[in-house]
Design a protein around this motif. Structure first.
Motif, PDB file in Angstrom:
ATOM      1  N   GLU A 157       0.828  -1.207   0.000  1.00 44.76           N
ATOM      2  CA  GLU A 157       0.000   0.000   0.000  1.00 44.76           C
ATOM      3  C   GLU A 157       0.864   1.260   0.000  1.00 44.76           C
ATOM      4  OE1 GLU A 157      -4.134  -1.365   2.134  1.00 44.76           O
ATOM      5  OE2 GLU A 157      -2.461  -0.812   3.436  1.00 44.76           O
ATOM      6  N   ARG A 158       1.885   1.295   0.840  1.00 44.68           N
ATOM      7  CA  ARG A 158       2.757   2.474   0.901  1.00 44.68           C
ATOM      8  C   ARG A 158       3.524   2.664  -0.400  1.00 44.68           C
ATOM      9  NH1 ARG A 158       3.870   0.462   6.013  1.00 44.68           N
ATOM     10  NH2 ARG A 158       5.892  -0.312   5.354  1.00 44.68           N
ATOM     11  N   GLU A 159       4.099   1.600  -0.903  1.00 47.36           N
ATOM     12  CA  GLU A 159       4.948   1.710  -2.086  1.00 47.36           C
ATOM     13  C   GLU A 159       4.162   2.013  -3.351  1.00 47.36           C
ATOM     14  OE1 GLU A 159       8.106  -1.095  -4.456  1.00 47.36           O
ATOM     15  OE2 GLU A 159       8.078  -1.204  -2.266  1.00 47.36           O
ATOM     16  N   TYR A 160       2.967   1.459  -3.450  1.00 45.86           N
ATOM     17  CA  TYR A 160       2.188   1.600  -4.682  1.00 45.86           C
ATOM     18  C   TYR A 160       1.040   2.590  -4.571  1.00 45.86           C
ATOM     19  CZ  TYR A 160       4.964  -2.053  -6.698  1.00 45.86           C
ATOM     20  OH  TYR A 160       6.020  -2.764  -7.199  1.00 45.86           O
ATOM     21  N   GLY A 161       0.860   3.185  -3.400  1.00 48.14           N
ATOM     22  CA  GLY A 161      -0.138   4.232  -3.240  1.00 48.14           C
ATOM     23  C   GLY A 161      -1.566   3.758  -3.404  1.00 48.14           C
ATOM     24  N   ILE A 162      -1.831   2.544  -2.966  1.00 53.62           N
ATOM     25  CA  ILE A 162      -3.185   2.007  -3.042  1.00 53.62           C
ATOM     26  C   ILE A 162      -3.634   1.591  -1.646  1.00 53.62           C
ATOM     27  CG2 ILE A 162      -3.023   1.217  -5.431  1.00 53.62           C
ATOM     28  CD1 ILE A 162      -2.470  -1.608  -4.354  1.00 53.62           C
ATOM     29  N   THR A 163      -4.919   1.368  -1.504  1.00 49.97           N
ATOM     30  CA  THR A 163      -5.473   0.872  -0.251  1.00 49.97           C
ATOM     31  C   THR A 163      -6.439  -0.246  -0.593  1.00 49.97           C
ATOM     32  OG1 THR A 163      -5.348   3.062   0.729  1.00 49.97           O
ATOM     33  CG2 THR A 163      -6.800   1.489   1.805  1.00 49.97           C
TER      34      THR A 163
END
Length: 88
Positions: A54-60
């Protein structure tokens, strides 16, 4: 946010960074359809993995993703689906 697909190499890297690997598991073999539990990754390791993704790819994504994605292939599909939705 990354526009590149999330690959098995990305997953292996994140797994190793967050939880390492069991001594008797070779992540360089074909692990796509092997259950995470058989690979030595319990729920805590997978929570760490999802947080890193989530942090690295900017998704949740929801916690149910981890419950449903019991293999690397299933997790790759889920992450790539979220990346595609975020890019749309």
């Amino acid at each position: 946010m990354s526009t590149q697909p999330f690959t098995i190499d990305d997953l292996k890297r994140i797994l190793m960074e967050g939880a390492g690997a069991a001594e008797d598991v070779d992540l360089d073999t074909d692990i796509l359809d092997t259950e995470f539990e058989q690979l030595g990754y319990e729920s805590l390791a997978l929570l760490e993995t999802s947080s890193r993704i989530e942090r690295e790819y900017g998704i949740t994504f929801s916690d149910t993703i981890l419950a449903d994605a019991t293999t690397p292939r299933a997790l790759l599909d889920a992450v790539n689906e979220h990346l595609a939705d975020a890019a749309a």
